[in-house]
Design a protein around this motif. Sequence first.
Motif, PDB file in Angstrom:
ATOM      1  N   ILE A 252      12.333  16.707  25.818  1.00 37.14           N
ATOM      2  CA  ILE A 252      11.450  17.822  26.158  1.00 37.14           C
ATOM      3  C   ILE A 252      10.034  17.533  25.660  1.00 37.14           C
ATOM      4  O   ILE A 252       9.044  17.833  26.339  1.00 37.14           O
ATOM      5  CB  ILE A 252      11.992  19.137  25.557  1.00 37.14           C
ATOM      6  N   VAL A 253       9.936  16.964  24.464  1.00 40.59           N
ATOM      7  CA  VAL A 253       8.624  16.582  23.926  1.00 40.59           C
ATOM      8  C   VAL A 253       7.893  15.677  24.911  1.00 40.59           C
ATOM      9  O   VAL A 253       6.723  15.909  25.261  1.00 40.59           O
ATOM     10  CB  VAL A 253       8.778  15.874  22.566  1.00 40.59           C
ATOM     11  N   ASN A 254       8.579  14.652  25.376  1.00 40.53           N
ATOM     12  CA  ASN A 254       7.954  13.689  26.284  1.00 40.53           C
ATOM     13  C   ASN A 254       7.608  14.329  27.634  1.00 40.53           C
ATOM     14  O   ASN A 254       6.556  14.040  28.225  1.00 40.53           O
ATOM     15  CB  ASN A 254       8.876  12.496  26.485  1.00 40.53           C
ATOM     16  N   LYS A 255       8.484  15.211  28.097  1.00 41.32           N
ATOM     17  CA  LYS A 255       8.276  15.848  29.400  1.00 41.32           C
ATOM     18  C   LYS A 255       7.045  16.746  29.394  1.00 41.32           C
ATOM     19  O   LYS A 255       6.206  16.679  30.302  1.00 41.32           O
ATOM     20  CB  LYS A 255       9.526  16.662  29.760  1.00 41.32           C
ATOM     21  N   ILE A 256       6.927  17.577  28.363  1.00 34.91           N
ATOM     22  CA  ILE A 256       5.787  18.499  28.305  1.00 34.91           C
ATOM     23  C   ILE A 256       4.489  17.738  28.010  1.00 34.91           C
ATOM     24  O   ILE A 256       3.438  18.030  28.571  1.00 34.91           O
ATOM     25  CB  ILE A 256       6.027  19.600  27.249  1.00 34.91           C
ATOM     26  N   LYS A 257       4.572  16.742  27.135  1.00 32.89           N
ATOM     27  CA  LYS A 257       3.384  15.949  26.792  1.00 32.89           C
ATOM     28  C   LYS A 257       2.792  15.294  28.041  1.00 32.89           C
ATOM     29  O   LYS A 257       1.572  15.282  28.247  1.00 32.89           O
ATOM     30  CB  LYS A 257       3.752  14.883  25.758  1.00 32.89           C
ATOM     31  N   GLU A 258       3.649  14.770  28.894  1.00 29.12           N
ATOM     32  CA  GLU A 258       3.192  14.128  30.127  1.00 29.12           C
ATOM     33  C   GLU A 258       2.493  15.144  31.038  1.00 29.12           C
ATOM     34  O   GLU A 258       1.438  14.856  31.614  1.00 29.12           O
ATOM     35  CB  GLU A 258       4.383  13.508  30.858  1.00 29.12           C
ATOM     36  N   GLN A 259       3.075  16.347  31.141  1.00 23.86           N
ATOM     37  CA  GLN A 259       2.452  17.394  31.953  1.00 23.86           C
ATOM     38  C   GLN A 259       1.081  17.785  31.408  1.00 23.86           C
ATOM     39  O   GLN A 259       0.120  17.945  32.173  1.00 23.86           O
ATOM     40  CB  GLN A 259       3.338  18.639  31.981  1.00 23.86           C
ATOM     41  N   VAL A 260       1.010  17.970  30.098  1.00 18.67           N
ATOM     42  CA  VAL A 260      -0.241  18.377  29.476  1.00 18.67           C
ATOM     43  C   VAL A 260      -1.336  17.359  29.766  1.00 18.67           C
ATOM     44  O   VAL A 260      -2.475  17.713  30.117  1.00 18.67           O
ATOM     45  CB  VAL A 260      -0.063  18.571  27.952  1.00 18.67           C
ATOM     46  N   GLU A 261      -1.019  16.092  29.633  1.00 18.47           N
ATOM     47  CA  GLU A 261      -2.012  15.039  29.864  1.00 18.47           C
ATOM     48  C   GLU A 261      -2.516  15.061  31.298  1.00 18.47           C
ATOM     49  O   GLU A 261      -3.704  14.805  31.564  1.00 18.47           O
ATOM     50  CB  GLU A 261      -1.408  13.681  29.508  1.00 18.47           C
ATOM     51  N   GLN A 262      -1.648  15.382  32.247  1.00 17.69           N
ATOM     52  CA  GLN A 262      -2.058  15.445  33.652  1.00 17.69           C
ATOM     53  C   GLN A 262      -2.929  16.671  33.934  1.00 17.69           C
ATOM     54  O   GLN A 262      -3.952  16.588  34.621  1.00 17.69           O
ATOM     55  CB  GLN A 262      -0.812  15.469  34.548  1.00 17.69           C
ATOM     56  N   VAL A 263      -2.525  17.816  33.378  1.00 15.97           N
ATOM     57  CA  VAL A 263      -3.238  19.070  33.648  1.00 15.97           C
ATOM     58  C   VAL A 263      -4.605  19.081  32.979  1.00 15.97           C
ATOM     59  O   VAL A 263      -5.556  19.694  33.492  1.00 15.97           O
ATOM     60  CB  VAL A 263      -2.378  20.273  33.208  1.00 15.97           C
ATOM     61  N   ARG A 264      -4.747  18.411  31.841  1.00 14.43           N
ATOM     62  CA  ARG A 264      -6.055  18.338  31.170  1.00 14.43           C
ATOM     63  C   ARG A 264      -7.123  17.764  32.094  1.00 14.43           C
ATOM     64  O   ARG A 264      -8.297  18.158  32.031  1.00 14.43           O
ATOM     65  CB  ARG A 264      -5.938  17.463  29.916  1.00 14.43           C
ATOM     66  N   LYS A 265      -6.746  16.846  32.961  1.00 18.62           N
ATOM     67  CA  LYS A 265      -7.697  16.212  33.866  1.00 18.62           C
ATOM     68  C   LYS A 265      -8.144  17.153  34.983  1.00 18.62           C
ATOM     69  O   LYS A 265      -9.190  16.941  35.600  1.00 18.62           O
ATOM     70  CB  LYS A 265      -7.065  14.957  34.479  1.00 18.62           C
ATOM     71  N   LYS A 266      -7.356  18.198  35.209  1.00 19.02           N
ATOM     72  CA  LYS A 266      -7.593  19.085  36.349  1.00 19.02           C
ATOM     73  C   LYS A 266      -8.404  20.322  35.981  1.00 19.02           C
ATOM     74  O   LYS A 266      -9.118  20.870  36.826  1.00 19.02           O
ATOM     75  CB  LYS A 266      -6.245  19.494  36.940  1.00 19.02           C
ATOM     76  N   PHE A 267      -8.278  20.766  34.708  1.00 13.66           N
ATOM     77  CA  PHE A 267      -8.929  22.012  34.297  1.00 13.66           C
ATOM     78  C   PHE A 267      -9.845  21.759  33.108  1.00 13.66           C
ATOM     79  O   PHE A 267      -9.390  21.360  32.036  1.00 13.66           O
ATOM     80  CB  PHE A 267      -7.888  23.069  33.925  1.00 13.66           C
ATOM     81  N   SER A 268     -11.129  22.031  33.307  1.00  7.93           N
ATOM     82  CA  SER A 268     -12.080  21.884  32.211  1.00  7.93           C
ATOM     83  C   SER A 268     -12.350  23.212  31.511  1.00  7.93           C
ATOM     84  O   SER A 268     -12.941  23.242  30.429  1.00  7.93           O
ATOM     85  CB  SER A 268     -13.397  21.311  32.740  1.00  7.93           C
TER      86      SER A 268
END
Length: 304
Positions: free
Chosen positions: A50-66
């Motif tokens: 779960i740690v790895n799954k959410i971390k990957e999502q967070v890294e992707q979404v950071r690029k989309k929302f400033s």
Amino acid sequence: MGIADLHIHMGYADHLKYISVEDVVKAAIRHDVNLIGIVDHYEGPEHDVIVNKIKEQVEQVRKKFSEVEILFGMETSVLTVDGEINIKPEIARKLDFLIVGMHHIPAGGKCLPYEMKGKISVGEVKNNPEFQSFLQKFSFEDLIDDWQKTTLSLMHNPLISIYAHPVQWPFVVMRKFLPRGKWLISKIEDIIPPEVAQDIFSAAKEAGVAWEVNNEYLPPQYRVDNRYVCCADGRNSWSGMIDLFRIIGKFGVKVSLGSDAHCPDELERVGRLENALELLRLAKVNKENVILRREQLRCCCAST
């Protein structure tokens, strides 16, 4: 400046319905939140995926929302009076920050032997026979002593960023399970007398561990808004929390804000922190001590 909600659950560890980090971020934007902490409950190595799954999502979404700064963490549990938590340092250091809560009666003190660590969680009695048995025989004096020792130990743990729902768990939550007249706490000094407060809050300030203000703490008669809370009847609230944060404010300890929203069902609670802010106003906590920016938060990834 907007607000920071540093305690938002994704719900994966609780087997709730699926929701994406992007959905949470969009809710935060709607509610004028500028900093969010995405977390989930961590119960052991089985949650590493779960740690790895959410971390990957967070890294992707950071690029989309400033518009929103996104931090990724986990909410772990303390198991013993000497501050043992149920996450390995190498996993914790993958996170931006780490929340710890007293979800279990700490073992190794006056209440429970070490071999009982993690065995008695604080929860609904009807689904928790071990906790029901504990309630029938525990001593408030012993539990207070164990809470004090555990809390002081946590303030010295270099991995911990935020102490979640302190005092509320286990003391306030226990109240609804006890017969009338058996909750033997009338004021915050019953739990944290001045000499203990000196030790605990001096350590918290030196280490930079923040104490969380949850939107649930205030009893209904003090609340600004009674919609965005888990328990509208106030059974998990106590007016003594105002006095707790008045003491915290005098010591200059950092304070974090948290909705403790468990998404997706509580998505609309994200950033709804009017009651938490009202508590800080009543407690006269200095605004400079409230975490609103990333650099104010102690990050476990930098700990050694």
